[in-house]
Motif scaffolding. Structure first.
Motif, short mmCIF file in Angstrom:
data_model
loop_
_atom_site.label_atom_id
_atom_site.label_comp_id
_atom_site.label_asym_id
_atom_site.label_seq_id
_atom_site.Cartn_x
_atom_site.Cartn_y
_atom_site.Cartn_z
N GLN A 30 1.23 7.62 -5.27
CA GLN A 30 2.18 7.31 -4.11
C GLN A 30 1.34 7.05 -3.00
O GLN A 30 1.99 7.85 -1.81
N SER A 31 0.73 6.08 -2.90
CA SER A 31 -0.16 5.92 -1.81
C SER A 31 0.04 4.40 -0.95
O SER A 31 0.52 3.54 -2.00
N VAL A 32 -0.73 4.16 -0.22
CA VAL A 32 -0.66 2.93 0.50
C VAL A 32 -1.79 2.45 0.87
O VAL A 32 -2.93 3.37 1.47
N PHE A 33 -2.36 1.50 0.68
CA PHE A 33 -3.97 0.88 0.99
C PHE A 33 -3.75 0.81 2.62
O PHE A 33 -3.01 0.34 3.10
N ALA A 34 -4.98 1.34 3.00
CA ALA A 34 -5.05 1.14 4.44
C ALA A 34 -5.73 -0.26 4.74
O ALA A 34 -7.18 -0.38 4.36
#
Length: 551
Positions: free
Chosen positions: A363-367
């Motif tokens: 449950q991540s978001v690309f930086a």
């Protein structure tokens, strides 16, 4: 010479339009390499006293003679140029005795107007927003200023190049630098690094006693429950291309694929272990995701016009309750919630949520880190050294960064002992959106480094609930995007020749599967069609460029 340049620049129009086929391919914009972004973050973290850097200098004393420069840029309706209140032109006049003639072109016609202006050979002193490859090509022909000829006037630029060496990667050679980078995002600037997010009507989830979903089954059930409660709605409404949809959901699918990134890798999947780019269409989880969207579409949970709605249509739907979930920009929960509550819906709360996952996903978001845009200066400008002094202060000093993102200390913001910054609101400027619109802060390519580069903590406790809800949820969930791909002139030409229809073909084919216009039994045939449209060549070239840059 001017006539020759005009003829050549007519060809540039074709090049710049063809560059659109690369979208986020890296031919005109880029993101930071892992090493560069890590170095920048380390530099910022090591600055113990917020706002102190040895290299950043204050502006030189203003010249006695007024210098007038013209500045052409795209003018957006959401933050229109306001002569009376925008701060940068005022600072240019006060610190440098430079008058900025602001040529604000409506955003809908900016690209055409910019290209026509460049083709004429009679260009403004500054053009804000241009493809990097076009800047380099026509800089070498003598149209744009080579900033390396004025390094004596730009000490802060040289210091920034040492701290953030990705800038040097984009130089055509050690002695050439024709475009100034803009929108340089580092990880501490969460609102622009964690740029693309999923969002849902949290008030409706509470009303229906629903929890935010963590799996795809739970996600489906939440949308279905909303549909049951609001049968006239389509729970997922959309205004963005499939590029952004996949970019948001890819980490949860275990795919290192960031089509909306500025890393230049579009629909390729990065494999860290083998250090290769491979096809997203060979990934089982990608096909699963397309099939999942098809199910949502068939069951009335995804708006039938998800692939075609414009911004105003989408805004109306998400505010009015015709839709409840979307993927969009970091600022959208604040913007839409503020509009809805001001209109009388006091319970309305559009908030960020974490993406659902499959096995192996996170449950991540690309930086979205790196350089987002570029600015050029006319090689025939009246006083190039003085213009460069101004650019050096504007783009590469702490003071310039603070001005273009927070305004004037003591008037529009305050510095706090803990390294944070607090915006000063008024009766007429009550939120961040009003603040930026009034002062011209955080406006497109008018900022370079955010103040986190100079050691500031950009979290603002006084910001709206919706802004800080997003920040708190995703700040520590940012992950590296695929490595940056920087094509040289020959590689750009080859890419544009072969991949002119690639991205549009991918989007069209995927949308046809989602809408049921293609049977999934024809998946392999569709993949061949996409490969023939340039995707196979794109993968081959990505691996070749990566080897040239990093091996």
């Amino acid at each position: 010479m001017k006539k020759t340049l005009a003829v050549l620049l007519t060809l540039a129009l074709v090049i710049s339009l063809l560059a659109a086929c690369s979208g986020s391919s890296g031919s005109s914009t880029t993101a930071a390499t892992t090493a560069a972004t890590t170095a920048a973050a380390t530099t910022a973290a090591a600055t113990t006293a917020a706002g102190t850097t040895a290299e950043a200098t204050t502006a030189p004393a203003a010249s006695a003679d007024t210098l007038t420069i013209s500045c052409m840029f795209s003018n957006h309706d959401s933050q229109p140029y306001t002569e009376e209140t925008w701060l940068l032109p005022k600072a240019a006049a006060e610190k440098f005795n430079i008058t900025m003639e602001m040529n604000a072109i409506p955003s809908a016609s900016f690209e055409e107007k910019r290209n026509t202006t460049l083709a004429s050979g009679d260009i403004p002193d500054l053009v804000v927003g241009i493809a990097k490859d076009v800047a380099d090509q026509y800089g070498q022909l003598g149209m744009f200023m080579n900033f390396m000829n004025y390094t004596d006037a730009m000490p802060n630029m040289l210091s920034a190049m040492e701290k953030y060496d990705l800038i040097k990667v984009y130089m055509p050679s050690d002695t050439e630098f024709y475009a100034q980078p803009a929108q340089i995002t580092t990880a501490g600037s969460v609102s622009t690094s964690a740029y693309f997010i999923p969002m849902i009507r949290m008030d409706v989830l509470k009303e229906l006693n629903l929890s935010t979903p963590n799996t795809y089954d739970e996600f489906y059930d939440v949308l279905a429950a909303i549909k049951a409660a609001y049968p006239e709605s389509y729970p997922w409404v959309n205004r963005q291309s499939f590029d952004m949809i996949l970019s948001v959901f890819a980490p949860g699918l275990g795919l290192d694929c960031f089509p909306s990134g500025i890393c230049g890798t579009n629909y390729a999947v990065w494999n860290k272990d083998s250090e290769t780019f491979t096809s997203v269409f060979d990934e089982d989880n990608f096909r699963f995701f397309v099939e999942f969207l098809n199910k949502l579409y068939n069951d009335g949970l995804l708006d039938p016009t998800y692939a075609s709605d414009d911004t105003s249509t989408w805004e109306s739907k998400i505010v009015s309750g015709a839709g409840f979930f979307a993927v969009d920009y970091f600022a959208r929960p604040d913007m839409m919630s503020s509009i809805a509550t001001a209109g009388g819906d006091s319970d309305y709360s559009l908030e960020a949520m974490l993406i659902p996952t499959v096995e192996g996903g996170t449950q991540s978001v690309f930086a979205r880190l790196g350089i987002g845009s570029w600015i050029v200066a006319d090689a025939k400008t009246e006083d190039p050294a003085r213009l460069c002094e101004f650019i050096d202060w504007w783009r590469y000093t702490e003071e310039g960064s603070l001005l273009t993102t927070y305004g004037v200390e003591g008037e529009t913001y305050t510095k706090n002992a803990d390294g944070t910054l607090t915006k000063i609101f008024t009766d007429s400027i009550t939120n961040t959106l009003d603040f930026d619109a009034a002062y011209g802060t955080n406006y497109l390519q008018f900022w370079s480094f955010r103040p986190d580069f100079y050691g500031y903590n950009l979290y603002d406790a006084s910001a709206s609930y919706w802004t800080n809800q997003v920040w708190n949820l995703v700040a520590d969930r940012q992950i590296d995007s695929p490595p940056t791909i920087v094509r040289n002139a020959e590689e750009i030409e080859e890419y544009n020749d072969v991949c002119v229809d690639m991205l549009s073909t991918i989007r069209n084919v995927v949308n046809e599967f989602i809408m049921g216009r293609r049977d999934f039994a024809t998946w392999d045939d569709a993949v061949k069609e996409i490969n023939d449209a340039g995707y196979a060549f794109n993968l081959e070239q990505l691996n070749s460029v990566y080897a040239r840059l990093y091996k």
